[in-house]
Design a protein around this motif. Sequence first.
Motif, mmCIF file in Angstrom:
data_model
loop_
_atom_site.group_PDB
_atom_site.id
_atom_site.type_symbol
_atom_site.label_atom_id
_atom_site.label_comp_id
_atom_site.label_asym_id
_atom_site.label_seq_id
_atom_site.Cartn_x
_atom_site.Cartn_y
_atom_site.Cartn_z
ATOM 1 N N TYR A 1 0.843 -1.182 0.000
ATOM 2 C CA TYR A 1 0.000 0.000 0.000
ATOM 3 C C TYR A 1 0.884 1.240 0.000
ATOM 4 C CZ TYR A 1 -3.400 -3.386 1.872
ATOM 5 O OH TYR A 1 -4.205 -4.478 2.079
ATOM 6 N N ALA A 2 0.632 2.167 -0.917
ATOM 7 C CA ALA A 2 1.249 3.493 -0.859
ATOM 8 C C ALA A 2 0.262 4.393 -0.129
ATOM 9 C CB ALA A 2 1.542 4.013 -2.259
ATOM 10 N N VAL A 3 0.587 4.760 1.099
ATOM 11 C CA VAL A 3 -0.363 5.414 2.006
ATOM 12 C C VAL A 3 0.086 6.846 2.286
ATOM 13 C CG1 VAL A 3 -1.426 5.322 4.290
ATOM 14 C CG2 VAL A 3 -0.932 3.192 3.067
ATOM 15 N N HIS A 4 -0.809 7.795 2.046
ATOM 16 C CA HIS A 4 -0.468 9.194 2.345
ATOM 17 C C HIS A 4 -1.159 9.705 3.598
ATOM 18 C CE1 HIS A 4 -4.317 10.588 0.595
ATOM 19 N NE2 HIS A 4 -4.114 9.681 -0.334
ATOM 20 N N GLU A 5 -1.999 8.891 4.213
ATOM 21 C CA GLU A 5 -2.606 9.271 5.489
ATOM 22 C C GLU A 5 -3.015 8.009 6.231
ATOM 23 O OE1 GLU A 5 -6.555 11.636 7.074
ATOM 24 O OE2 GLU A 5 -5.611 12.288 5.203
ATOM 25 N N CYS A 6 -2.471 7.809 7.426
ATOM 26 C CA CYS A 6 -2.768 6.616 8.216
ATOM 27 C C CYS A 6 -2.750 6.987 9.690
ATOM 28 C CB CYS A 6 -1.736 5.521 7.949
ATOM 29 S SG CYS A 6 -1.904 4.061 9.023
ATOM 30 N N PRO A 7 -3.892 6.939 10.385
ATOM 31 C CA PRO A 7 -3.910 7.320 11.799
ATOM 32 C C PRO A 7 -2.923 6.528 12.655
ATOM 33 C CG PRO A 7 -6.142 7.226 10.941
ATOM 34 C CD PRO A 7 -5.247 6.686 9.861
ATOM 35 N N GLY B 1 0.112 8.260 14.584
ATOM 36 C CA GLY B 1 0.301 8.140 16.019
ATOM 37 C C GLY B 1 1.729 7.779 16.385
ATOM 38 N N TYR B 2 2.326 6.858 15.630
ATOM 39 C CA TYR B 2 3.724 6.495 15.891
ATOM 40 C C TYR B 2 4.654 7.674 15.648
ATOM 41 C CZ TYR B 2 2.392 1.538 16.019
ATOM 42 O OH TYR B 2 1.845 0.328 16.357
ATOM 43 N N GLU B 3 4.410 8.439 14.568
ATOM 44 C CA GLU B 3 5.258 9.602 14.294
ATOM 45 C C GLU B 3 5.151 10.637 15.412
ATOM 46 O OE1 GLU B 3 4.407 11.213 10.444
ATOM 47 O OE2 GLU B 3 5.631 9.713 9.410
ATOM 48 N N THR C 1 -13.708 3.516 21.141
ATOM 49 C CA THR C 1 -12.413 3.497 20.454
ATOM 50 C C THR C 1 -11.771 4.883 20.466
ATOM 51 O OG1 THR C 1 -13.278 3.993 18.233
ATOM 52 C CG2 THR C 1 -13.320 1.696 18.931
ATOM 53 N N VAL C 2 -12.565 5.929 20.329
ATOM 54 C CA VAL C 2 -12.038 7.291 20.361
ATOM 55 C C VAL C 2 -11.516 7.631 21.750
ATOM 56 C CG1 VAL C 2 -12.595 9.734 20.053
ATOM 57 C CG2 VAL C 2 -13.552 8.029 18.493
ATOM 58 N N ASP C 3 -12.213 7.166 22.777
ATOM 59 C CA ASP C 3 -11.795 7.427 24.151
ATOM 60 C C ASP C 3 -10.402 6.861 24.412
ATOM 61 O OD1 ASP C 3 -12.436 8.272 26.959
ATOM 62 O OD2 ASP C 3 -12.224 6.119 27.317
ATOM 63 N N THR C 4 -10.131 5.665 23.911
ATOM 64 C CA THR C 4 -8.816 5.058 24.081
ATOM 65 C C THR C 4 -7.740 5.867 23.387
ATOM 66 O OG1 THR C 4 -9.827 2.858 24.202
ATOM 67 C CG2 THR C 4 -7.477 2.944 23.738
ATOM 68 N N ASP D 1 -3.233 10.244 23.602
ATOM 69 C CA ASP D 1 -2.809 11.368 22.776
ATOM 70 C C ASP D 1 -2.490 10.927 21.349
ATOM 71 O OD1 ASP D 1 -2.329 14.055 22.300
ATOM 72 O OD2 ASP D 1 -0.187 13.876 22.731
ATOM 73 N N TRP D 2 -3.341 10.052 20.820
ATOM 74 C CA TRP D 2 -3.212 9.580 19.448
ATOM 75 C C TRP D 2 -4.397 10.090 18.638
ATOM 76 C CZ3 TRP D 2 -0.882 4.718 17.170
ATOM 77 C CH2 TRP D 2 0.398 4.479 17.701
#
Length: 275
Positions: free
Chosen positions: A71-77, A81-83, A224-227, A232-233
Amino acid sequence: MDTTGTGRSTVTAADWRLSDEVPERVAASCLYDSAGWLRAWEDIGIEKRSRHAYVHTDPEHPDGASVLPLYAVHECPFWDGYERQVDLVGRFGNPVIFAGSPYSMYGKRGHVPAALVRGAHATAMEWIASGPAELLVVPNLTEEGVADWLETAGPPVGRILLERTYSCDLDLDAGFDQHMFRVTNKIRRDVQRRLRRADERGLTIRMVEGPEAHALVPAAYPLTVDTSDKNDWPALFDEDALHGMLRVPGAMMVAAEVDGRLVGAFFAFRRGSGG
C-alpha cells in the motif's frame, strides 16, 4: 530480475506475481493476509491510499497463493500516532509504502515466503524510484518474519520495536477453566475476582453478528475514540471502518453490557470460516 507484463492487472517474475486484485484462492497465514480481510480492507478508507497491489505466489498451487499486500499510504492514523510518539511527524516522506497495513497488528503472521519478500521489495523500490515515496515499511513482523526479510532482502535502514502483541493458543475442548490453570496463581486469582465483581454488577457478554452487530457500532465507536484520546493519538477508527470490519467473512462483535448499556466492544473473527 526479469519481469513480464501479462495485461493490465498482472506482472509476473520467476517465482512471484504482482496483481491489482486478490487471487481467487489464498493460503492465509493469519487473518490479515486472508482473502476475506484483504478484499474488505480495500473498501475501508481509514487509510488514504494512492495505490495498492498484491504480491503473490502461484495462484494455481493446490493450497492457493500466499499473498503480501503493498500500500502506498499518504494518510494513516496508526502511522501518524507512531510519528507523533517519537516527535518525527513528516520525517518519513509522503506517501509511505507499507508491506501489509499497520492495522494488521494482531495475530501471528510468522514465516514470509522468500518469493513474497523479493516481489514486495522489488516492487516497492520501483515505486520509490518512479514516484514521491521514499520509504518501505514492513510492519508487524514476528521474529521469524524478520529473519525471512533479512535473509532475502538484506539489512534494513532501521528496525524499531514499538510494542509487543500478546497471543495465546487456546484449547477450545478444554474450556476456560482449564486454561486458567496455565497462568500463575496471582493472575488466576485476579481474573476470578474480576469475574465475580462483574457478575455482581450485572455485566453480560454477548457474541453478536450481522445487522445486530452493525446496530451497536454507534455505541462502540466512542469507546475506540476514548482510548485514542487517553494516549494522545489520532482517532484510529471511524464508524465506517468499524462497519467495514464487520463485513469481513466470519466477523462478529463481543459486546460487554451493563443494564443494556455497551461498556466494551471487541471485534472477533471466526477461524476457518473462509474469512
